[in-house]
Design a protein around this motif. Structure first.
Motif, short mmCIF file in Angstrom:
data_model
loop_
_atom_site.label_atom_id
_atom_site.label_comp_id
_atom_site.label_asym_id
_atom_site.label_seq_id
_atom_site.Cartn_x
_atom_site.Cartn_y
_atom_site.Cartn_z
N LEU A 71 0.84 -1.19 0.00
CA LEU A 71 0.00 0.00 0.00
C LEU A 71 0.88 1.24 0.00
N VAL A 72 0.41 2.26 -0.68
CA VAL A 72 1.12 3.53 -0.75
C VAL A 72 0.15 4.66 -0.45
N ALA A 73 0.58 5.59 0.38
CA ALA A 73 -0.19 6.80 0.62
C ALA A 73 0.55 7.98 0.00
N THR A 74 -0.21 8.84 -0.66
CA THR A 74 0.32 10.11 -1.13
C THR A 74 -0.36 11.21 -0.32
N ASN A 75 -0.10 12.45 -0.66
CA ASN A 75 -0.69 13.54 0.12
C ASN A 75 -2.20 13.41 0.26
N THR A 76 -2.88 13.07 -0.82
CA THR A 76 -4.34 13.12 -0.82
C THR A 76 -5.00 11.86 -1.33
N ALA A 77 -4.28 10.75 -1.47
CA ALA A 77 -4.88 9.53 -2.01
C ALA A 77 -4.15 8.29 -1.49
N LEU A 78 -4.79 7.14 -1.66
CA LEU A 78 -4.20 5.85 -1.32
C LEU A 78 -4.22 4.95 -2.54
N PHE A 79 -3.20 4.08 -2.64
CA PHE A 79 -3.13 3.15 -3.77
C PHE A 79 -2.69 1.78 -3.26
N ARG A 80 -3.15 0.74 -3.97
CA ARG A 80 -2.80 -0.64 -3.61
C ARG A 80 -2.26 -1.35 -4.83
N SER A 81 -1.26 -2.18 -4.63
CA SER A 81 -0.75 -3.05 -5.68
C SER A 81 -0.78 -4.48 -5.18
N THR A 82 -1.16 -5.39 -6.04
CA THR A 82 -1.16 -6.82 -5.69
C THR A 82 -0.22 -7.59 -6.61
N ASP A 83 0.69 -6.85 -7.29
CA ASP A 83 1.65 -7.51 -8.17
C ASP A 83 3.05 -6.90 -8.02
N ARG A 84 3.48 -6.75 -6.76
CA ARG A 84 4.83 -6.29 -6.45
C ARG A 84 5.07 -4.84 -6.84
N GLY A 85 4.00 -4.07 -7.05
CA GLY A 85 4.17 -2.67 -7.41
C GLY A 85 4.15 -2.41 -8.90
N ASP A 86 4.01 -3.44 -9.71
CA ASP A 86 3.98 -3.23 -11.16
C ASP A 86 2.81 -2.36 -11.57
N ASN A 87 1.67 -2.53 -10.87
CA ASN A 87 0.48 -1.76 -11.19
C ASN A 87 -0.20 -1.32 -9.90
N TRP A 88 -0.80 -0.12 -9.95
CA TRP A 88 -1.45 0.45 -8.78
C TRP A 88 -2.88 0.85 -9.12
N ALA A 89 -3.75 0.73 -8.11
CA ALA A 89 -5.14 1.16 -8.26
C ALA A 89 -5.55 1.92 -7.02
N PRO A 90 -6.42 2.94 -7.13
CA PRO A 90 -6.86 3.69 -5.96
C PRO A 90 -7.55 2.78 -4.93
N ALA A 91 -7.37 3.10 -3.66
CA ALA A 91 -7.96 2.32 -2.56
C ALA A 91 -8.52 3.29 -1.54
N THR A 92 -9.48 4.11 -1.95
CA THR A 92 -9.98 5.20 -1.10
C THR A 92 -11.44 5.07 -0.72
N THR A 93 -12.10 3.97 -1.08
CA THR A 93 -13.52 3.83 -0.78
C THR A 93 -13.77 3.89 0.73
N GLY A 94 -14.68 4.79 1.12
CA GLY A 94 -15.04 4.92 2.53
C GLY A 94 -14.25 5.96 3.30
N LEU A 95 -13.21 6.54 2.70
CA LEU A 95 -12.47 7.58 3.39
C LEU A 95 -13.29 8.86 3.41
#
Length: 606
Positions: free
Chosen positions: A89-113
């Motif tokens: 998982l990665v957090a930036t200033n205003t968003a969150l992202f998740r990768s399930t393939d060693r970081g090759d690809n990222w998708a937003p993970a902000t539902t419910g924030l």
């Protein structure tokens, strides 16, 4: 992670080197694979550069930013089961992202924030995976807005109620407590509560409060006659003239921004209508003064900023003495003309609290509690101060002080501390002994005016509001409810629930809905829940569920408008989290003219 790249040690921290001199910018986060001894995998999050991955122990890195919509990384965490799930998982200033393939690809993970409404800078600060993540899929997120938890691998998040209403802002006891037994507590999110039996039973008195997060709370010395109360918020103060039943906001600085740290009411308030507001914002003004019972305020010129401590002489009507403990400069300032001119009388200590002897006119005694330097005492009206506090834990922060109403005879005062509970002195502060609530942060203390006879004290701590009836020898938590009004951030809505102004509701509003299946809900920890609503000629019928089980149909019809009615209660709930849900049915009483559901608040007992 440093401001000039990544550094690494292979000898337990004795020496350090940069394994990747190709990047010397700011690194804000490092994540290491739990199987590092096998896969040699490490990630670094760069400020403005995104995410880098190394699979050779940090000797070389490759950018892995595909799908990242923001590159200012603030936090990075690697799953404890990374070898199997390849998740991070990665957090930036205003968003969150998740990768399930060693970081090759990222998708937003902000539902419910929560929507970010307070500030627009850095929101997300850190992650913590559950050690049993492979089984429970639990992750915690630290943010500017609080703590969030996901139990589905970051598919969705829920805001946790970490800064609970159990943590009071201030406790105030009626000057006529011996007769009326009245006590008030301001809370963090629940407005103000009142007890009329010495603290056994409590009720919400928050109608008209535009902000349910009041902190300082002060009561008129003539309360039995005028019913006056004041409480502070950010940017304004609320005033009640009927014992808290109805509040109205009072603007302090219409062209500026203040944070109300303290309120002090003149002991001769019935005649002079005077009160002071201490502004903790460190802005252009430090104090505001009213001489018309809080109707208007005027800023005071002062040689200090950010006052934490504020106290008036009990003989203010004649001596016009005001004490202030500011952040800049440190120490204590005294005014003897009602706040026009100031003299610095103590140059040491970050003063958090000031308490004045009831016999100040004759004994000249006052006390100041500090963050790092213990307690100071004056016996000459504030002209000089000496350090006291034998028996108190070294370097303890003294957040609150209270002097006995019978100080001339009992020489008693109490000190509330950060993380060290309550201390008591019976020799005017010369020596101290711990007297309860050990380990707690005690931010407010209040004596019963009849302490000499009833030995009663109240304390507000992070764990709740407490009462002692044996001079501090033992303490009992007394406030056992939390009220979540319609605008509370933990109350969620589905469907159309427009907000309507309502001065007689909890706060200043209520929500209404008419569309079938529209719902509102709250997840809480407690042993009971009550729905507070408005009954009216237009009231409809709602279905109430607790933990997913249908409990009742609630009819909100009444031929008269009834405000803040308890229309549903469920008791006997077990430990742990519970969820209450109110659903619009679209049906109505045959006598009702509509099927409108009116939502004011939910009240939790614990």
């Amino acid at each position: 992670a440093t401001r000039s790249g990544l550094v690494k040690t292979t000898d337990g921290g004795a020496t350090w080197f940069n394994p990747f001199p190709g990047y010397t910018g700011t690194v804000d986060a490092v994540g290491i694979s739990p199987a590092f001894d096998q896969d040699q995998t490490v990630f670094m999050g760069a400020s403005g550069g995104g995410v880098f991955r190394s699979e050779n122990g940090g000797n070389s890195f490759a950018l892995v930013n595909n799908g990242l919509q923001e590159l200012f990384v603030t936090a990075l965490a690697v799953s404890p089961d990374y070898a199997a799930d390849q998740t991070l998982l990665v957090a930036t200033n205003t968003a969150l992202f998740r990768s399930t393939d060693r970081g090759d690809n990222w998708a937003p993970a902000t539902t419910g924030l929560d929507e970010q409404e307070v500030q627009t800078g850095i929101h997300y600060l850190g992650f913590s995976f559950s050690p049993a993540y492979a089984q429970d899929q639990t992750v915690f997120l630290a943010s500017f807005e609080g703590v969030h938890r996901s139990e589905n691998g970051a598919d969705s998040w829920r805001h946790l109620d970490t800064f609970s209403q159990k943590m009071p802002g201030e406790v105030e006891v009626s000057p006529d407590f011996a007769v009326d037994r009245t006590v008030f507590v301001s809370t963090n999110g629940g407005g103000v509560y009142r007890s009329d039996d010495g603290g056994d039973a409590w009720r919400s008195v928050s109608a008209g409060l535009a902000d349910m997060y009041p902190s300082p709370l002060e009561i008129s010395p003539n309360f039995s006659s005028d019913g006056s109360l004041f409480t502070g918020h950010e940017t304004f103060v609320s005033r009640s003239g009927n014992g808290g039943d109805i509040w109205a906001p009072v603007a302090i600085a219409p062209s500026g921004f203040i944070v109300t740290r303290r309120i002090a009411v003149s002991p001769d308030y019935v005649s002079d209508g005077t009160l002071f507001i201490a502004d903790d914002f460190n802005g252009s003004r430090a104090l505001y003064k009213s001489t018309d019972a809080g109707t208007t305020f005027a800023p005071l010129e002062a040689p200090f900023r950010g006052p934490f401590g504020l106290a008036l002489s009990p003989d203010y009507a004649s001596d016009q003495t005001v004490f202030v403990g500011p952040v800049f400069p440190l120490g204590i300032f005294r005014s003897q003309d009602g706040g026009t001119q100031w003299t610095q009388v103590l140059e040491d200590g970050w003063v958090l609290s000031i308490a004045v002897s009831p016999g100040f006119r004759t004994d000249g005694t006052a006390f100041a509690g500090t963050r790092y330097d213990g307690i100071f005492r004056t016996t000459d009206g504030g002209a000089s101060w000496v350090s006291i506090g034998t028996g108190m834990t070294a370097n303890v922060a003294v957040e609150s002080l209270a002097v006995s109403p019978d100080f001339a005879n009992d020489q008693t005062l109490f000190a509330g501390t950060w993380a060290n509970g309550v201390y008591k002195s019976t020799d005017a502060g010369a020596t101290w002994a711990a007297t309860g609530l050990a380990g707690d942060h005690v931010n407010t203390l209040e004596f019963s005016p009849d302490y000499a006879n009833d030995q009663t004290m109240f304390a507000g701590a992070w764990a709740g509001t407490y009462r002692s009836t044996d001079a501090g020898a033992s303490w009992q938590r007394v406030v056992d409810l939390q009220r979540y009004d319609d605008r509370n951030e933990f109350v969620s809505y589905s469907g159309n629930w427009p907000e309507f102004a309502c001065q007689l509701c909890t706060g200043t509003s209520m929500r209404v809905a008419i569309t079938p299946l529209a719902r509102t809900q709250l997840t809480f920890v407690g042993n009971s829940v009550s729905w507070i609503s408005t009954k009216a000629p237009i009231g409809g019928i709602a279905a109430v569920f607790v933990d997913g089980i249908f409990e009742a149909q609630v009819d909100l019809y009444d031929p008269q408008v009834l405000w803040q009615e308890t229309v549903f209660t469920k008791t006997g709930l077990g430990p742990g989290e519970h969820t209450v849900m109110i659903v619009v049915t679209g049906s109505q009483n045959p006598s009702s003219s509509a099927s409108i559901i009116l939502f004011d608040a939910l009240e939790i007992g614990y």
